[in-house]
Write an enzyme that holds these catalytic residues in place. Sequence first.
Site, PDB file in Angstrom:
ATOM      1  N   GLU A 113      20.138  51.069 -16.000  1.00 56.40           N
ATOM      2  CA  GLU A 113      18.885  51.804 -16.221  1.00 56.40           C
ATOM      3  C   GLU A 113      19.047  53.280 -15.872  1.00 56.40           C
ATOM      4  OE1 GLU A 113      14.252  51.739 -14.583  1.00 56.40           O
ATOM      5  OE2 GLU A 113      15.894  51.071 -13.285  1.00 56.40           O
ATOM      6  N   GLU A 152       6.034  48.467 -13.724  1.00 56.16           N
ATOM      7  CA  GLU A 152       6.665  48.973 -12.511  1.00 56.16           C
ATOM      8  C   GLU A 152       5.948  50.248 -12.070  1.00 56.16           C
ATOM      9  OE1 GLU A 152      11.185  49.345 -10.770  1.00 56.16           O
ATOM     10  OE2 GLU A 152      10.693  50.475 -12.571  1.00 56.16           O
TER      11      GLU A 152
END
Length: 279
Positions: A152, A251
Site C-alpha cells: 500500500e 479506514e
Amino acid sequence: MPRFAANLSLMYTEVPFLDRFEAAEQDGFTAVEFLFPYAWAPQDLAQRLQAHGLQQVLLNAPPGGADRASMATAWDRGERGTACLPGREAEFRAGVQEALLYAQALQCPRIHVMAGLAPQGVSPEVLLATYVANLRWAAQQAAKAGCAVLIEPINPRDMPGYYLQRQDHAHAVVQAVAEPALKVQMDLYHCQIVEGDVATKLRHYLPTGAVAHIQMAGVPERQEPDAGELHFPYLLDLIDSLGYTGWVGCEYRPRLGAQPGATRTGLGWMAAYRSAAHR
C-alpha cells in the site's frame, strides 16, 4: 454496489477492541479489517468473528519484531515495516509467517505487508532489490496458504519517510516481483494526498486486476467520507462501474472520537449512499 468493511483499529474506539466486532455487526457490517492483531490470541479473534457473523477481509503483517510479543509492540516502538530494509530479512520472514498463521485462523484472504521507512545512506537500488526479493518470498509463501500479499502506498505527511508512496511505484513493484499472489491495496485517502486525480487513477488501475483491496477516508482530516475534498458518492459509483467486486475498507477516524456512540453517529453517510443507490 460496493461492499464496506469496518476497520476495527480506527473505528469503534469508544469500546474495547474485542467488543468492536459486536458493534460492527449491530451497525450492519458483514466484514471487518484491522491493523495488527498480535496482542490477542487468534482463537479469541476467530470466536468473535464467528459469534457475530463477520468475515475478516484484511489484516496487517507485523511492522517489526521477531516474536509475537515484540510484534505486538512494534508499532508503538516506531516500527513501520521491514520489507525494504536490508539486514532484517529474517525478521521480515518471521512476521509474514506469523501473519499467515493469523490469516489461516481467521480465514482472512489478504495480508498487508508494510515496506518500512527508507533508511538514510542506503541506495535506492539496494532498497528496491531488498523489497522485491522479500515480497517475492512472501507472495510465494502466501500462495501456498491460499492468501494474497498486499502493498500500500502511504502518504509522507502521515508517515514521513515511508518507502512506498505512489500508485505507479506500487504497480511497478508488483510487475517486478511477478508473483500472482502479490497485489496492491489502494487507499484513496493516501492517493489523494500524494497524487490527486483519484478518479483517473481508479480508471487506470482497477481494470488491470492488480488492485485487491480499496480503503477510504475523508481528506484531509481522515474522518467520515461525507466531508472533505473527495466526493465519495461519485468515486464509489465509479468503482462499481469499473467492475470492482472486492471490499472497500472504512479506514477512518470518526469525527466524534471516542465519545459513546461516536462511530454509529457518523455512519449516516453509508445509509445515505445505499439509499441513493437504490433509487
